[in-house]
Scaffold this motif. Structure first.
Motif, mmCIF file in Angstrom:
data_model
loop_
_atom_site.group_PDB
_atom_site.id
_atom_site.type_symbol
_atom_site.label_atom_id
_atom_site.label_comp_id
_atom_site.label_asym_id
_atom_site.label_seq_id
_atom_site.Cartn_x
_atom_site.Cartn_y
_atom_site.Cartn_z
ATOM 1 N N LYS A 84 0.836 -1.206 0.000
ATOM 2 C CA LYS A 84 0.000 0.000 0.000
ATOM 3 C C LYS A 84 0.871 1.257 0.000
ATOM 4 C CE LYS A 84 -3.506 -2.763 0.527
ATOM 5 N NZ LYS A 84 -4.358 -3.090 -0.646
ATOM 6 N N LYS A 85 0.294 2.343 -0.527
ATOM 7 C CA LYS A 85 0.956 3.646 -0.557
ATOM 8 C C LYS A 85 0.171 4.644 0.278
ATOM 9 C CE LYS A 85 4.320 3.069 -3.702
ATOM 10 N NZ LYS A 85 5.748 3.437 -3.532
ATOM 11 N N LEU A 86 0.881 5.526 0.959
ATOM 12 C CA LEU A 86 0.269 6.602 1.729
ATOM 13 C C LEU A 86 1.186 7.818 1.626
ATOM 14 C CD1 LEU A 86 -2.114 7.327 3.597
ATOM 15 C CD2 LEU A 86 -0.705 6.599 5.538
ATOM 16 N N PHE A 87 0.631 8.940 1.128
ATOM 17 C CA PHE A 87 1.421 10.154 0.899
ATOM 18 C C PHE A 87 2.623 9.870 -0.009
ATOM 19 C CE2 PHE A 87 -0.293 10.664 5.303
ATOM 20 C CZ PHE A 87 -1.260 11.605 4.997
ATOM 21 N N ALA A 129 4.368 7.236 -0.095
ATOM 22 C CA ALA A 129 5.360 6.415 0.589
ATOM 23 C C ALA A 129 4.890 4.971 0.698
ATOM 24 C CB ALA A 129 5.623 6.970 1.990
ATOM 25 N N ASP A 130 5.854 4.057 0.824
ATOM 26 C CA ASP A 130 5.543 2.671 1.126
ATOM 27 C C ASP A 130 5.133 2.567 2.588
ATOM 28 O OD1 ASP A 130 6.326 2.004 -1.448
ATOM 29 O OD2 ASP A 130 8.390 1.612 -0.846
ATOM 30 N N TRP A 131 4.021 1.883 2.853
ATOM 31 C CA TRP A 131 3.515 1.766 4.219
ATOM 32 C C TRP A 131 3.959 0.434 4.815
ATOM 33 C CZ3 TRP A 131 -2.107 0.087 5.539
ATOM 34 C CH2 TRP A 131 -2.259 0.046 6.930
ATOM 35 N N LEU A 152 2.482 2.413 11.992
ATOM 36 C CA LEU A 152 2.588 3.389 10.916
ATOM 37 C C LEU A 152 4.061 3.711 10.657
ATOM 38 C CD1 LEU A 152 1.196 5.324 8.922
ATOM 39 C CD2 LEU A 152 1.277 7.063 10.733
ATOM 40 N N LEU A 180 6.314 4.969 7.231
ATOM 41 C CA LEU A 180 6.233 5.421 5.846
ATOM 42 C C LEU A 180 7.631 5.616 5.294
ATOM 43 C CD1 LEU A 180 3.379 8.063 6.220
ATOM 44 C CD2 LEU A 180 3.182 5.663 5.547
ATOM 45 N N TRP A 200 10.122 6.565 1.879
ATOM 46 C CA TRP A 200 10.274 7.181 0.567
ATOM 47 C C TRP A 200 11.657 6.840 0.005
ATOM 48 C CZ3 TRP A 200 7.961 9.459 4.711
ATOM 49 C CH2 TRP A 200 6.661 9.981 4.542
ATOM 50 N N ALA A 219 12.519 7.653 6.019
ATOM 51 C CA ALA A 219 11.262 7.088 6.520
ATOM 52 C C ALA A 219 10.883 7.755 7.830
ATOM 53 C CB ALA A 219 11.379 5.584 6.706
ATOM 54 N N ALA A 230 8.236 7.111 11.331
ATOM 55 C CA ALA A 230 7.420 6.138 12.065
ATOM 56 C C ALA A 230 6.952 6.737 13.382
ATOM 57 C CB ALA A 230 8.203 4.860 12.322
#
Length: 299
Positions: A90-93, A95-97, A135, A137, A139, A147, A149
């Protein structure tokens, strides 16, 4: 009981081995120096396992000026820490989640003496405080990986306020984390930045101050080896308090450690990292040496 012995007793009353800095009992929840090379370059989708084996030796306790307090103290701690990392698809903003959990097993023994006569001694082992981040994330850019967290540490470790050493801290900790790696033509610079918001220990009515700290590593990649230096910096930002009052002028600690580091990336897909770190400058904390062996593989 002289002043140096009092200081050592304060430290030892809550000492949990590899987690030693200022704050209550001289300790904090994160084992400073755990991260090294490629800290900010999180892996692609999948489940990963990391194991951190750490040994920490202490025979000196410094005062607020960084001088030897004169305390006769000998502490040894070994920890085996497991971390499970899961990177989703999944991606969020952008970024890899991902998410992770860290589970420490701690063995610690120590002795505080006065005029060569042991006053306090203890040996204990057990589960430490478990950390989790739902959480994380990450990049990625061609030469820069980073990243963010949000990490929560729960008081899962065994704790007894009347015992010399404890595997757990007996309070919750909330930590924003930022990691980054710059890699270009074989040169690498990596760091992991953390800021701890500590809860209150309800058994002792003690609230440890907020803490800023970071691990760092600088090195050069040569084939499947990385050679360089690694260490950490630690500074307590706010005062310790007990029963709402400032404790021992805040009992703020500082530390800086440095040492050689070596990492091997194997054709089989796992990596090994070996580090030695010497605490060369400290205030209000124990001063010693750490040895790290880190193993990483995909499951």
């Amino acid at each position: 009981m002289n002043k140096s012995l009092v200081s050592a007793t304060i430290l030892a009353a809550g000492f949990i081995g590899l987690h030693a800095n200022a704050t209550e009992g001289g300790g904090n929840v994160y084992p400073n120096g755990a991260e090294g090379f490629m800290a900010g370059a999180l892996p692609p989708q999948g489940l990963y396992y990391q194991n951190f084996l750490n040994h920490y030796t202490v025979n000196k306790l410094t005062d607020s000026n960084g001088d030897n307090s004169g305390a006769d103290i000998n502490l040894q701690a070994t920890a085996d820490v497991s971390r499970f990392i899961y990177m989703t698809d999944k991606k969020l903003f952008g970024a890899d989640w991902g998410m992770y959990t860290t589970i420490p097993l701690v063995h610690v023994s120590g002795e505080v003496a006065a005029n060569g006569v042991p006053v306090l001694s203890s040996t204990t082992s057990g589960l430490g405080d478990i950390s989790i981040s739902p959480l994380m994330l990450a990049w990625h850019q061609p030469n820069f990986h980073y990243a963010f967290a949000l990490e929560v540490t729960a008081p899962t470790g065994e704790y007894n306020m009347n015992r010399f050493a404890n595997p757990g801290r007996n309070y919750w900790v909330f930590t924003p984390v930022f990691v980054a790696t710059y890699l270009n033509n074989g040169f690498e610079a990596s760091a992991k930045f953390m800021y701890d918001f500590n809860g209150k220990n309800d058994d002792t009515h003690y609230k440890s101050g907020q803490e800023f700290h970071f691990d760092y590593a600088v090195g050069y990649h040569l084939n499947n080896y990385t050679l360089g230096i690694a260490g950490y910096y630690y500074q307590q930002m706010t005062d310790d308090k007990q029963n709402g009052a400032v404790y021992l002028d805040g009992y703020k600690g500082k530390a800086f450690a440095i040492g050689p580091a070596l990492k091997l990336d194997t054709a089989a897909g796992y990596s090994l990292e070996l580090r030695y770190q010497s605490e060369v400058s400290t205030e209000n904390k124990p001063e010693g040496d750490k040895f790290w062996l880190k193993f990483t593989t995909k499951l």
